[in-house]
Design an enzyme around this catalytic site. Structure first.
Site, PDB file in Angstrom:
ATOM      1  N   GLY A 105      -3.551  32.148  33.468  1.00  0.00           N
ATOM      2  CA  GLY A 105      -3.192  30.935  32.740  1.00  0.00           C
ATOM      3  C   GLY A 105      -4.212  29.819  32.850  1.00  0.00           C
ATOM      4  CG  LEU A 106      -6.164  28.541  36.124  1.00  0.00           C
ATOM      5  CD1 LEU A 106      -6.730  28.927  37.480  1.00  0.00           C
ATOM      6  CD2 LEU A 106      -6.064  27.022  36.028  1.00  0.00           C
ATOM      7  N   GLY A 107      -7.250  30.036  31.558  1.00  0.00           N
ATOM      8  CA  GLY A 107      -8.191  30.099  30.437  1.00  0.00           C
ATOM      9  C   GLY A 107      -9.454  30.882  30.732  1.00  0.00           C
ATOM     10  CB  ALA A 110     -10.876  30.189  26.368  1.00  0.00           C
ATOM     11  CB  ALA A 111     -13.691  29.616  30.945  1.00  0.00           C
ATOM     12  CG  ASP A 152      -5.608  27.768  26.182  1.00  0.00           C
ATOM     13  OD1 ASP A 152      -4.905  26.752  26.259  1.00  0.00           O
ATOM     14  OD2 ASP A 152      -5.250  28.874  26.604  1.00  0.00           O
TER      15      ASP A 152
END
Ligand code: PMV
Length: 316
Positions: A105-107, A110-111, A152
């Site tokens: 859930g910390l992305g 996407a990061a 996000d």
């Protein structure tokens, strides 16, 4: 074009207020989590080597010309190269590393994509505007989430706290007073696609009830923005509690998440809520210096597998 390696980073993220309702056009607030980062390095290879993506933490090596159309990292690489006007596959190795826990859930996805796109732009000697990076990374988010709101990829590409409304340019916001969040991973994997799908089915079955809940969440988000601007952290915490209760009414909380928010509040947190898709994933608690350690211990005692502290500061 550079012949030496180009490196870029991107942070993790958390949603402070407004998840789920944001899919239905309401505002949300998200912040980057710079305590965890993804990084990408582009290294020139010998002629005719082609482009190779090495994702060390995922244990994956992808040759660009073999990468499937729906392979997220290959997709963002192709889109970034097209954006840069690079039509022939370059002889580059893109090495990805990350300290962001995967699927928590910390992305992390996407990061990684954001760091990759930024490193490609750096290698090509071009500025990577956040809007451009966000637009490219959104395409990889669609592979994971179906029709994500875009929050996000936006917060990660901006790397600053944002006020986000779907389809509108994000507004970077600067809190005048720093605040600290304890982010607790429940350790329960709950695909965002599923909770978003369940909320959609609920909305289709009971549109008026759901619209009213989305409006109530939007009111909490608007009030949260004012509370941040006024440096009123007690009010911000109360609004996080309220948002959590509304998310529970939407059906995206769970017994383990309830145990975590209850433990955080009992240990002195100013407020606590689930963050992201819900059912599993993360809970965030607003903490003061006085209670931060106690809250972190309470979250771990309530079965969190990991707690990360992040301070949202006026300088971003
Ligand atoms: O599960 P996360 O942390 O990727 O957050 C998703 C946020 C939602 O509002 C539930 C979905 C979306 O696309 O905005």
């Amino acid at each position: 074009m550079s012949v030496s390696p180009a490196t870029a980073t991107a942070p993790g993220k958390t949603i402070l207020l407004g998840e789920h309702a944001v899919v239905y056009g309401r505002p949300a607030i998200a912040t980057p989590v710079w305590q965890t980062v993804a990084s990408a390095t582009v290294t020139p290879l010998a002629p005719d080597s082609g482009c190779v993506i090495v994702a060390e933490d995922l244990g994956e090596t992808i040759r660009l010309h073999d990468g499937a159309a729906d392979q997220p990292l290959a997709l963002v690489t192709r889109l970034a190269l097209a954006e840069l006007g690079i039509t022939q596959e370059p002889d580059w190795q893109i090495t990805l590393q990350s300290t962001i826990p995967i699927a928590s859930g910390l992305g992390s996805g996407a990061a990684l994509s954001t760091a990759l796109v930024r490193a490609l732009f750096a290698q090509a000697g071009q500025i990577a505007e956040p809007q451009t990076v966000s637009r490219i990374v959104y395409e990889s988010e669609r592979i994971y989430h179906g029709t994500p709101s875009g929050i996000d990829n936006t917060v990660i590409a901006y790397g600053t706290p944002i006020w986000f409304v779907r389809g509108q340019p994000a507004e970077a916001f600067v809190p005048p007073v720093p605040f600290t969040l304890a982010i607790a991973d429940s350790g329960i994997r709950s695909p965002t696609k599923e909770t978003v799908g369940d909320v959609r089915r609920g909305w289709e079955a009971q549109p008026a009830r759901h619209e009213a809940l989305f409006d109530a969440i939007a009111a909490a988000v608007h009030a949260g923005r004012k509370a941040i601007a006024a440096g009123d952290l007690a009010l911000l915490g109360a609004l996080m509690d309220e948002d959590h209760a509304l998310l529970a009414q939407l059906g995206v909380s769970s017994d383990p998440l309830e145990r975590l928010v209850t433990a955080a509040r009992a240990a002195g947190a100013l407020g606590a809520k689930l963050s992201g898709g819900g059912r599993g994933g993360n809970v965030i608690a607003l903490v003061t210096a006085d209670c931060q350690v106690a809250v972190e211990h309470a979250l771990l005692a309530a079965s969190a597998v990991r707690v990360i502290g992040t301070t949202v500061t006026p300088v971003g």
